[in-house]
Design a protein around this motif. Sequence first.
Motif, PDB file in Angstrom:
ATOM      1  N   ARG A  54     -17.551  11.150  47.141  1.00 40.38           N
ATOM      2  CA  ARG A  54     -16.619  11.989  47.115  1.00 40.38           C
ATOM      3  C   ARG A  54     -16.133  11.294  48.883  1.00 40.38           C
ATOM      4  O   ARG A  54     -14.832  11.577  49.453  1.00 40.38           O
ATOM      5  CB  ARG A  54     -17.687  13.557  47.775  1.00 40.38           C
ATOM      6  N   ALA A  60     -13.794   9.217  49.248  1.00 42.28           N
ATOM      7  CA  ALA A  60     -12.329   8.852  49.473  1.00 42.28           C
ATOM      8  C   ALA A  60     -11.571   9.760  49.936  1.00 42.28           C
ATOM      9  O   ALA A  60     -10.512   9.389  50.427  1.00 42.28           O
ATOM     10  CB  ALA A  60     -11.717   7.947  47.558  1.00 42.28           C
ATOM     11  N   GLY A  61     -11.921  11.183  49.879  1.00 41.26           N
ATOM     12  CA  GLY A  61     -11.699  12.189  50.094  1.00 41.26           C
ATOM     13  C   GLY A  61     -12.311  11.944  51.726  1.00 41.26           C
ATOM     14  O   GLY A  61     -10.507  12.616  52.061  1.00 41.26           O
ATOM     15  N   TRP A  70     -16.467  18.397  57.557  1.00 41.91           N
ATOM     16  CA  TRP A  70     -16.001  17.972  55.699  1.00 41.91           C
ATOM     17  C   TRP A  70     -17.355  18.019  54.972  1.00 41.91           C
ATOM     18  O   TRP A  70     -17.804  18.337  53.595  1.00 41.91           O
ATOM     19  CB  TRP A  70     -15.707  15.864  56.005  1.00 41.91           C
ATOM     20  N   GLN A  86     -11.770   9.702  53.764  1.00 36.82           N
ATOM     21  CA  GLN A  86     -11.382   8.404  54.269  1.00 36.82           C
ATOM     22  C   GLN A  86      -9.325   8.991  54.003  1.00 36.82           C
ATOM     23  O   GLN A  86      -8.873   7.958  54.945  1.00 36.82           O
ATOM     24  CB  GLN A  86     -11.426   6.942  53.397  1.00 36.82           C
ATOM     25  N   ALA A  87      -9.137   9.347  53.008  1.00 36.91           N
ATOM     26  CA  ALA A  87      -8.192   9.590  52.819  1.00 36.91           C
ATOM     27  C   ALA A  87      -8.045  10.731  53.997  1.00 36.91           C
ATOM     28  O   ALA A  87      -6.506  10.922  54.690  1.00 36.91           O
ATOM     29  CB  ALA A  87      -7.298  10.274  51.767  1.00 36.91           C
ATOM     30  N   ALA A  88      -8.645  12.226  54.482  1.00 33.57           N
ATOM     31  CA  ALA A  88      -8.639  12.911  55.691  1.00 33.57           C
ATOM     32  C   ALA A  88      -8.364  12.286  56.970  1.00 33.57           C
ATOM     33  O   ALA A  88      -7.524  12.925  58.352  1.00 33.57           O
ATOM     34  CB  ALA A  88      -9.601  13.956  54.797  1.00 33.57           C
ATOM     35  N   TYR A  89      -9.549  11.443  57.207  1.00 30.33           N
ATOM     36  CA  TYR A  89      -9.120  10.873  58.443  1.00 30.33           C
ATOM     37  C   TYR A  89      -9.471   9.058  57.577  1.00 30.33           C
ATOM     38  O   TYR A  89     -10.656   8.507  58.519  1.00 30.33           O
ATOM     39  CB  TYR A  89     -10.783  11.333  59.338  1.00 30.33           C
ATOM     40  N   PRO A  90      -8.240   8.493  57.984  1.00 25.00           N
ATOM     41  CA  PRO A  90      -8.225   6.911  58.104  1.00 25.00           C
ATOM     42  C   PRO A  90      -8.409   6.603  59.185  1.00 25.00           C
ATOM     43  O   PRO A  90      -9.031   5.387  59.301  1.00 25.00           O
ATOM     44  CB  PRO A  90      -6.477   6.930  57.742  1.00 25.00           C
TER      45      PRO A  90
END
Length: 297
Positions: free
Chosen positions: A115, A117-118, A283, A120-124
Amino acid sequence: MFGNLTSGPLPSLNALRAFEAMARTGRVTLAADELHVTHSAVSRQVKALEAALGVRLFAGPKNRLELTAAGRELLPALTEAFDQIAGAVRRVRTGGEDLHVAVNASISVKWLIPRLAGFQAAYPEIRLHLSELAAHATSHRGAQAVVRIVPTSRLSDPHCRPFIRNALGAVMSPELVERTGGDVLKAPRLAATTHPEAWPIFAELAGVELAPANDRPFAHVHFAMDAALAGLGAAVVSWPLCVKEVQAGQLVAPLGFRRSESAFAMLTAPGAESRALDRFRDWLVAEGARTPAPIAP
């Protein structure tokens, strides 16, 4: 050999660290791995600390050491102090946007990493660092938080945030279901050495009696689960770890999943609060809410 504790200079910092790591992890080898020293060095430091303090900190045989009353009194203060030191160093070094989390191996492999990747996409801007948490440990040096399964009695702890209620099921492959007639008690029993209590707990929850059998041991729950996928036997697995495989028909739970007195939770180290940690906690809770309800018996 030991006298009464008297006032004097503080014992060696290395000796205090060795005792704290050994007491917290429950094993000399795990403490040695964490401190990057030999297990004999840890043992020597702990013995030196006992001599300096004039009290015994551990009692019992070498393979089942337990903390004495003095050890139980000393451990929490040392753990909090070392956690605060590690947190202060981390914040100065990284500016607060690095997030260090320790996770039980099976949760990491079967639930968290798929999970991420989600997240990291939301909080790069947040750099998440994962380390493995020992099976029964509730803290890890240098980690701002740990993610593990905890008993529901722990949920009142202000540093504990549950995100999925746990449920256990005995799972096996469809092919093995056909060979056993769907009777999990007739299948070879796959067991994780990190959680030897899983089968007895599930049997009690399901109201079945376990016949004497030689369990096939595996180092972790996810190893036992993979063995079940391969048709080698039945394994007791937490519902969140095998949702995808059960929904895809790769694993079958003939007795369903039973609610246990435990939950997936995040335990925050004292003084470790940060914006990154808040984002990760939120998250986890959101991801937990997306987990389908377990299959009923």
